[in-house]
Design a protein around this motif. Structure first.
Motif, mmCIF file in Angstrom:
data_model
loop_
_atom_site.group_PDB
_atom_site.id
_atom_site.type_symbol
_atom_site.label_atom_id
_atom_site.label_comp_id
_atom_site.label_asym_id
_atom_site.label_seq_id
_atom_site.Cartn_x
_atom_site.Cartn_y
_atom_site.Cartn_z
ATOM 1 N N HIS A 119 0.647 -1.238 0.134
ATOM 2 C CA HIS A 119 0.121 0.023 0.032
ATOM 3 C C HIS A 119 0.890 1.109 0.021
ATOM 4 O O HIS A 119 0.666 2.336 -0.226
ATOM 5 C CB HIS A 119 -0.768 0.025 1.159
ATOM 6 N N ALA A 120 1.849 1.169 0.702
ATOM 7 C CA ALA A 120 2.646 2.492 0.986
ATOM 8 C C ALA A 120 3.950 2.584 0.024
ATOM 9 O O ALA A 120 4.697 3.448 0.073
ATOM 10 C CB ALA A 120 3.289 2.615 2.412
ATOM 11 N N ALA A 121 3.898 1.667 -0.889
ATOM 12 C CA ALA A 121 5.317 1.605 -1.789
ATOM 13 C C ALA A 121 5.354 2.957 -2.693
ATOM 14 O O ALA A 121 4.565 3.708 -2.709
ATOM 15 C CB ALA A 121 5.224 0.601 -2.787
ATOM 16 N N ASN A 122 6.634 3.302 -3.179
ATOM 17 C CA ASN A 122 6.821 4.316 -3.840
ATOM 18 C C ASN A 122 6.026 3.968 -5.423
ATOM 19 O O ASN A 122 5.665 5.088 -6.160
ATOM 20 C CB ASN A 122 8.251 4.712 -4.157
ATOM 21 N N GLY A 123 6.417 2.795 -5.729
ATOM 22 C CA GLY A 123 5.994 2.464 -7.159
ATOM 23 C C GLY A 123 5.848 0.898 -7.484
ATOM 24 O O GLY A 123 6.453 0.083 -6.756
ATOM 25 N N ALA A 124 4.845 0.429 -8.184
ATOM 26 C CA ALA A 124 4.926 -0.774 -8.913
ATOM 27 C C ALA A 124 4.656 -0.921 -10.476
ATOM 28 O O ALA A 124 4.030 -0.219 -10.790
ATOM 29 C CB ALA A 124 3.618 -1.578 -8.103
ATOM 30 N N PHE A 125 5.494 -1.572 -10.814
ATOM 31 C CA PHE A 125 5.482 -1.503 -12.428
ATOM 32 C C PHE A 125 5.258 -2.912 -13.129
ATOM 33 O O PHE A 125 6.129 -3.972 -12.656
ATOM 34 C CB PHE A 125 6.723 -1.007 -13.027
ATOM 35 N N TRP A 126 4.645 -3.083 -14.079
ATOM 36 C CA TRP A 126 4.335 -4.413 -14.775
ATOM 37 C C TRP A 126 4.247 -4.111 -16.242
ATOM 38 O O TRP A 126 3.882 -2.820 -16.841
ATOM 39 C CB TRP A 126 3.097 -5.040 -14.416
ATOM 40 N N LEU A 127 4.409 -5.198 -17.035
ATOM 41 C CA LEU A 127 4.345 -5.076 -18.565
ATOM 42 C C LEU A 127 2.958 -4.980 -19.226
ATOM 43 O O LEU A 127 2.179 -6.045 -18.890
ATOM 44 C CB LEU A 127 5.140 -5.887 -19.183
ATOM 45 N N ASP A 128 2.460 -3.871 -19.675
ATOM 46 C CA ASP A 128 1.185 -3.933 -20.196
ATOM 47 C C ASP A 128 0.914 -4.817 -21.219
ATOM 48 O O ASP A 128 1.612 -4.992 -22.213
ATOM 49 C CB ASP A 128 0.588 -2.673 -20.613
ATOM 50 N N HIS A 129 -0.152 -5.670 -21.174
ATOM 51 C CA HIS A 129 -0.366 -6.508 -22.321
ATOM 52 C C HIS A 129 -0.887 -6.142 -23.500
ATOM 53 O O HIS A 129 -0.886 -6.965 -24.704
ATOM 54 C CB HIS A 129 -1.342 -7.662 -21.565
ATOM 55 N N THR A 130 -1.226 -4.849 -23.730
ATOM 56 C CA THR A 130 -1.693 -4.593 -25.051
ATOM 57 C C THR A 130 -0.626 -3.594 -25.762
ATOM 58 O O THR A 130 -0.596 -3.643 -27.028
ATOM 59 C CB THR A 130 -2.736 -3.672 -24.937
ATOM 60 N N SER A 131 -0.017 -2.805 -24.876
ATOM 61 C CA SER A 131 0.984 -1.673 -25.362
ATOM 62 C C SER A 131 2.392 -2.094 -25.320
ATOM 63 O O SER A 131 3.440 -1.942 -26.051
ATOM 64 C CB SER A 131 0.939 -0.221 -24.666
ATOM 65 N N GLY A 132 2.488 -3.264 -24.439
ATOM 66 C CA GLY A 132 4.149 -3.632 -24.046
ATOM 67 C C GLY A 132 5.058 -2.364 -23.323
ATOM 68 O O GLY A 132 6.182 -2.613 -23.376
#
Length: 528
Positions: free
Chosen positions: A164-177
């Motif tokens: 909840h308190a993290a600076n950020g979370a990043f993942w690879l979008d499945h449509t745009s890459g």
């Protein structure tokens, strides 16, 4: 004289304990490999280099197997359990997706319409995660001074390992890459933006990306069941609808995760602050999507060989910038392995098919015969049957009675091993046979009936809101490794619980465990 000797002994004991206690790390790096198999590490061991899997196994505190205490483990439930130190019955993440019977639609367990996506059209937040995570507790202890980030192929993996308190979370979008996040998190480092633009962006490179064997075919000797000597070759067409979905089940997704993780290591200043920082990285070691029904392939061995190189690259980057002696590395897997089984003629071992749509229809007819002409059953999803609670309440019927009658009826279906009810689990009437049901479900989302099928039975397609699969109850060997930060290597030949990981990390960090965690730290890291 006796008092002097006693005092000297006390001083020596305290000094010895202090000498054994490593200082808190400057950085914690949690590496979680989705669908990691310990037996595959063993089979492919001779093809690995010295700085990936071998470095972890030779230089870390290694536990042979980690166990999740609930059924139907998937990407979301496993990650949430590892980072909260508790099971789904407390942290609330009971599956990667949830089904809404009102609009007949399955959505992510983290779906949240209040937040927009950044580089994605999806709407996510961690608000459906009811427990704090290791990263949350680190942020609280440091009063926000620690940096906490997560990088993963999937949104659920990234957000649940960040908290909840993290600076950020990043993942690879499945449509745009592109590397995506949610506006719930306020941090968007410039190097993530740079990774999504120009020649460095995956969409600019994916058209020339080809997956071919990284070794000569003759060196893929781990499985004696290969039927041909043909090399494999897979290309990724950015115009194809499933391009990035396929890519995220190839070994190249791990290279992309590593590429972005090294950007954080280079530019974020990990290890330079007064308080420890944390980065969570999720890799993938499952089947390629186009080979989901294949076993014993060169592709899966190639995936592990390439993953070994990515792990080595990540560890080298950490060592160069922060130092592994200043870093606690935690390495493990998600405790399950997904495959779709198919058999040649005459080799099928399936004992029969369970048809959820037929089961729901017959159960509804049975309840109508007892309670009147109403629709008493909403539907089936993820091995659970949901009753029409509103109709039951409107008619002022006893929900416990209806659940019990329905469970007894469903238990008579061929292929059904066990059925329990929501009321039994909520009232404490559960035992060793139903502990997995209780641990793996949450009362806010649980169906009225929870069903376990016998091994070998196929869940048939139809109107059922689930994917067809063959029921298997195999255990998946999943190692757990703690390395760096002055820890001395040792191999522990006992099974540990997934819920013991989080309190062990927080113990090393010298902070409180997550707020729903009831486990104590692993003994070997307390006394190390």
């Amino acid at each position: 004289m006796r008092k002097l000797l006693t005092s000297l002994i006390a001083v020596l004991v305290i000094s010895n304990i202090q000498a054994q206690q490593p200082s808190a790390p400057k950085l914690v790096v949690c590496i979680t490999v989705d669908q990691l198999r310990g037996d595959y590490i063993e089979y492919f061991y001779n093809t690995f280099g010295e700085k990936g899997f071998k470095r972890l196994l030779n230089q870390g505190i290694v536990y042979n197997n980690i166990r999740f205490e609930f059924a139907n483990v998937d990407e979301a439930t496993s990650i949430a359990t590892l980072f909260t130190g508790t099971n789904p019955c407390f942290h609330g993440i009971t599956g990667n997706r949830r089904f809404n019977f009102d609009n007949e639609k399955a959505v992510s367990c983290l779906n949240d319409s209040e937040y927009l996506g950044n580089y994605t059209s999806d709407h996510y937040s961690p608000r459906n995660l009811f427990s704090s995570t290791v990263g949350d507790e680190l942020k609280i202890a440091s009063k926000g001074r620690s940096d906490v980030y997560a990088i993963a192929p999937l949104a659920e993996q990234a957000i649940l390992s960040a908290g909840h308190a993290a600076n950020g979370a990043f993942w690879l979008d499945h449509t745009s890459g592109n590397w995506a996040t949610t506006t719930y998190y306020k941090g968007m480092p410039w190097y993530v933006d740079r990774s999504n633009s120009g020649v460095e962006a995956l969409p600019a490179r994916i058209g020339t990306t080809v997956w071919e064997p990284v070794m000569p075919l003759a060196d893929y000797r781990a499985f004696p069941y290969l039927l041909d000597d043909l090399p494999f070759r897979y290309a990724f067409n950015p115009q194809a609808a499933q391009c990035y979905t396929d890519f995220k089940t190839s070994p190249f997704i791990n290279s992309e995760v590593t590429r972005l993780a090294l950007q954080f290591i280079e530019y974020d200043g990990f290890g330079t602050r007064a308080c420890p920082d944390m980065m969570s990285v999720t890799y993938y070691a499952g089947n390629y999507r186009l080979l989901a029904d294949k076993e014993y392939t060169r592709e899966i061995q190639d995936t592990y060989i390439r993953l070994d190189k990515d792990i080595a690259t990540l560890l080298d980057g950490i060592d160069k910038k922060v130092g592994l002696t200043n870093t606690l590395v935690v390495f493990t897997g998600t405790g399950y392995y997904r495959s779709e089984e198919s058999y040649a003629d005459g080799l099928a071992v399936s004992r029969g098919q369970f048809h959820p749509d037929r089961c729901v229809a017959l159960l509804n007819m049975y309840l109508m015969a007892i309670y009147g002409q109403k629709s008493w059953v909403k539907g089936y999803y993820d091995n659970q049957i949901y009753l029409n609670r509103k109709a039951i309440e409107d008619d002022k019927l006893d929900l416990n009675e209806i659940q019990t009658k329905a469970a007894d009826f469903v238990l008579e279906f061929s292929g059904v091993q066990h059925v329990t009810t929501d009321r039994r689990l909520r009232s404490g009437y559960w035992n060793e046979n139903t502990a997995d049901f209780r641990n793996g479900t949450h009362h806010l989302y649980r169906g009225d009936l929870i069903i376990e099928l016998q091994p070998g039975w196929t869940i048939a397609e139809g109107k059922a809101k689930t994917q067809p699969n063959v029921i298997r109850n195999n255990a998946v060997i999943t190692p757990l490794v703690f390395m760096g930060n002055g820890l001395r290597p040792q191999h522990i030949h006992r099974e540990v619980k997934a819920t013991e990981v989080a309190p062990t990390i927080t113990h090393v960090l010298r902070i409180r465990p997550p707020n729903a965690c009831k486990q104590t730290p692993l003994f070997e890291l307390i006394t190390h």
